[in-house]
Design an enzyme around this catalytic site. Structure first.
Site, short mmCIF file in Angstrom:
data_model
loop_
_atom_site.label_atom_id
_atom_site.label_comp_id
_atom_site.label_asym_id
_atom_site.label_seq_id
_atom_site.Cartn_x
_atom_site.Cartn_y
_atom_site.Cartn_z
N CYS A 69 71.88 116.41 -35.41
CA CYS A 69 70.88 117.28 -35.70
C CYS A 69 70.86 117.70 -37.36
O CYS A 69 71.91 117.83 -38.14
CB CYS A 69 71.03 118.75 -35.23
SG CYS A 69 69.63 119.82 -35.89
N CYS A 77 70.72 126.16 -40.24
CA CYS A 77 70.27 126.90 -39.11
C CYS A 77 71.43 127.71 -38.55
O CYS A 77 71.04 128.99 -38.11
CB CYS A 77 69.40 126.44 -38.34
SG CYS A 77 70.21 125.89 -36.64
N CYS A 80 74.68 125.78 -34.20
CA CYS A 80 75.30 124.92 -33.45
C CYS A 80 76.56 124.69 -34.22
O CYS A 80 76.82 123.62 -34.75
CB CYS A 80 74.94 123.60 -33.10
SG CYS A 80 73.53 123.73 -31.69
N CYS A 153 64.60 121.19 -32.54
CA CYS A 153 66.04 121.68 -32.21
C CYS A 153 66.65 120.87 -31.17
O CYS A 153 65.96 120.99 -29.89
CB CYS A 153 65.76 123.18 -31.91
SG CYS A 153 67.47 123.96 -31.24
N GLN A 208 70.22 133.22 -18.03
CA GLN A 208 71.13 132.41 -18.32
C GLN A 208 70.52 131.23 -19.18
O GLN A 208 69.59 130.69 -18.54
CB GLN A 208 71.80 131.88 -17.18
CG GLN A 208 72.31 133.19 -16.31
CD GLN A 208 73.58 133.87 -16.87
OE1 GLN A 208 73.95 133.73 -17.95
NE2 GLN A 208 74.01 134.97 -16.14
N PHE A 238 74.36 145.33 -13.52
CA PHE A 238 73.95 144.36 -14.57
C PHE A 238 73.09 143.26 -14.03
O PHE A 238 73.31 142.11 -14.34
CB PHE A 238 74.75 143.76 -15.47
CG PHE A 238 75.79 145.23 -15.87
CD1 PHE A 238 75.54 145.81 -17.24
CD2 PHE A 238 77.04 145.36 -15.33
CE1 PHE A 238 76.37 146.53 -17.57
CE2 PHE A 238 77.86 146.33 -15.92
CZ PHE A 238 77.46 147.07 -17.13
N GLU A 260 70.15 147.75 -12.70
CA GLU A 260 69.92 147.26 -13.87
C GLU A 260 69.19 148.49 -14.59
O GLU A 260 68.48 149.36 -14.19
CB GLU A 260 68.80 146.28 -13.67
CG GLU A 260 67.94 145.48 -14.97
CD GLU A 260 68.85 144.81 -16.04
OE1 GLU A 260 70.04 144.38 -15.51
OE2 GLU A 260 68.62 144.93 -17.21
N ASP A 306 78.14 141.52 -13.94
CA ASP A 306 77.70 140.71 -15.14
C ASP A 306 77.17 141.02 -16.31
O ASP A 306 76.09 141.09 -16.66
CB ASP A 306 76.76 139.51 -14.54
CG ASP A 306 76.33 138.35 -15.51
OD1 ASP A 306 76.80 138.07 -16.35
OD2 ASP A 306 75.43 137.63 -15.37
N CYS A 333 80.57 137.15 -20.59
CA CYS A 333 80.03 136.09 -21.68
C CYS A 333 80.88 136.41 -22.74
O CYS A 333 80.85 135.96 -23.83
CB CYS A 333 78.58 136.38 -21.77
SG CYS A 333 78.30 138.10 -22.17
C1 LIG Z 1 74.37 139.01 -18.99
S1 LIG Z 1 72.88 139.73 -18.35
C2 LIG Z 1 73.07 139.53 -16.64
C3 LIG Z 1 71.85 139.25 -16.01
C4 LIG Z 1 71.71 138.66 -14.78
N1 LIG Z 1 72.98 138.75 -13.86
C5 LIG Z 1 71.40 137.14 -15.03
O1 LIG Z 1 72.22 136.22 -14.52
O2 LIG Z 1 70.46 136.67 -15.27
C6 LIG Z 1 73.34 141.39 -18.53
C7 LIG Z 1 72.39 142.46 -17.77
O3 LIG Z 1 72.84 143.86 -18.25
C8 LIG Z 1 71.67 144.41 -18.50
N2 LIG Z 1 72.33 145.60 -19.10
C9 LIG Z 1 72.56 145.68 -20.51
N3 LIG Z 1 73.08 146.90 -20.73
C10 LIG Z 1 72.95 147.65 -19.60
C11 LIG Z 1 73.23 149.17 -19.50
N4 LIG Z 1 73.70 149.70 -20.22
N5 LIG Z 1 73.18 149.48 -17.87
C12 LIG Z 1 72.58 148.40 -17.15
N6 LIG Z 1 72.13 147.30 -17.42
C13 LIG Z 1 72.37 146.93 -18.64
C14 LIG Z 1 70.81 143.45 -19.46
O4 LIG Z 1 69.40 144.10 -19.33
C15 LIG Z 1 70.83 142.31 -18.67
O5 LIG Z 1 69.74 142.01 -17.68
#
Ligand SMILES: C[S@@+](CC[C@H](N)C(=O)[O-])C[C@H]1O[C@@H](n2cnc3c(N)ncnc32)[C@H](O)[C@@H]1O
Length: 376
Positions: A69, A77, A80, A153, A208, A238, A260, A306, A333
């Protein structure tokens, strides 16, 4: 001494080269790989830390490649940072980082699987956040507030590259010039959108970022839960707009509580109307959150979490409230917060049954961990 020569002894968790100044100070350098010897220069300070830049690579790594790139490189940028190293070597570096993390934190793992590499290391990204000042579109150079204009990109998937091309063809656009605190506006876009739906300064629900790897994440969930009785109550915290909820629901679980925070994802989650799924809008960082979840799902046997990079910030009450838990699937993550949280699980009688790292973002140091925790 403002100029010095040093050999990169290891990579930091952010993927920078760690080098020692002759006076004993340790520095983090971008754009160098482990084992490389280079000449460095002290260039200033950032957030109270002295910063160095690379003047010349004296002995390059055998794993160096020419980055495909044109926007890759220092003060460009910045998206990467590992693109100058072969993908195979990037995978090895991620494996080493995980091994180091496990030994440093004393986390035994019964089954440690190899990192699931991405089949594509270009053309994989399904979402991005660009910046625009109405004249150009691009990314903000790391450590600055400056917009770095891009023409293309290469890590975007074909549909996203096409979206970018269309957006660029609209420039210049006076209504995209900045009026706020930053010299640019942001555009979040993903490949679920038509380009006509793309809006300025509008957040999109979390996704994701690598669709092919996301399929493998869902397959992992199906595999690790395949033998669990499908009437077992599940809590998924989450859950975003229900990406992983779909995997649990698809394999036949009939009693899932999906939690969520209030925001853009929850409307999309509700619109999916997944069978066997109740939705709870809750902030997972508030005191008493686990008590509230256990009131809605008192017999929960499986917990899937997650969280964002910060991990499980509110762990107090988890072990006292969810006493029937048998299995926890923790997807992360950010390996550092995963390790912090897993140590808490260990202290409460849990162990890591399996760990499967997966690479969602080639050419970056990012690592996603998929783990199964079990009561000892
Ligand atoms: C890493 S993402 C995972 C989402 C889902 N598992 C997916 O695969 O798309 C983390 C999620 O946690 C939510 N989140 C962040 N802070 C939070 C909180 N304090 N309470 C509840 N959810 C939260 C975000 O909005 C997001 O949707």
């Amino acid at each position: 001494m403002n100029f010095f020569e040093a050999t990169v002894r290891v990579l930091s968790h952010k993927g920078h080269g760690v080098v020692d100044h002759p006076d004993g100070r340790m520095f983090f350098a971008k754009g160098v790989w482990v084992g490389e010897t280079a000449r460095f220069r002290l260039t200033g300070t950032e957030k109270n830390y002295d910063v160095i830049s690379v003047l010349e690579i004296i002995s390059p790594s055998p794993h160096r490649v020419s980055a495909p790139c044109a926007h890759h490189g220092s003060k460009k940028c910045g998206g990467c940072p590992w693109m100058f190293i072969s993908y195979e070597e990037q995978v090895q570096a991620k494996e080493k980082r995980i091994d180091f993390l496990l030994s440093k934190n004393n986390i035994p793992v019964e089954k440690r699987f190899s990192l699931i590499a991405s089949d594509k290391n270009l053309g994989y990204r399904n979402r991005a956040q660009f910046k625009t000042d109405g004249v150009s579109i691009g990314f903000v150079t790391e450590g600055t507030n400056d917009l770095y204009a891009i023409e293309d990109c290469l890590v975007l998937n074909p549909q996203m590259r096409e979206h970018l091309k269309v957006l660029r063809s609209h420039l210049p656009r006076a209504d995209w010039s900045s009026t706020g605190t930053h010299p640019w506006n942001y555009i979040e876009m993903d490949d679920h959108q038509a380009v006509s739906d793309i809006q300025l300064n509008r957040r999109r629900p979390f996704r994701q970022g690598n669709s092919e790897q996301n399929i493998k994440m869902k397959m992992w969930i199906e595999e690790v839960l395949k033998d669990a009785p499908k009437e077992h109550p599940v809590i998924e915290a989450f859950c975003g707009s229900g990406n992983l909820t779909e995997a649990i629901s698809n394999i036949g679980f009939t009693n899932i509580l999906a939690a969520e925070v209030r925001g853009v994802a929850i409307d999309e989650l509700r619109s999916k109307k997944m069978p066997g799924v109740q939705i709870m809008e809750i902030d997972m960082n508030i005191k008493g959150v686990w008590q509230q979840l256990s009131r809605r799902q008192p017999q929960a046997k499986i917990l899937l979490v997650d969280p964002p990079r910060e991990g499980l910030e509110m762990r107090a009450g988890l072990f006292n409230s969810l006493k029937q838990l048998e299995k926890v699937l923790y997807i992360s993550c950010e390996p550092n917060t995963w390790a912090r949280d897993v140590k808490d699980f260990q202290a409460n009688g849990w162990k890591v049954e399996s760990l499967t790292p997966i690479d969602l973002f080639p050419h970056t140091p990012h690592i996603e961990l998929m783990s199964v925790l079990k009561l000892r």
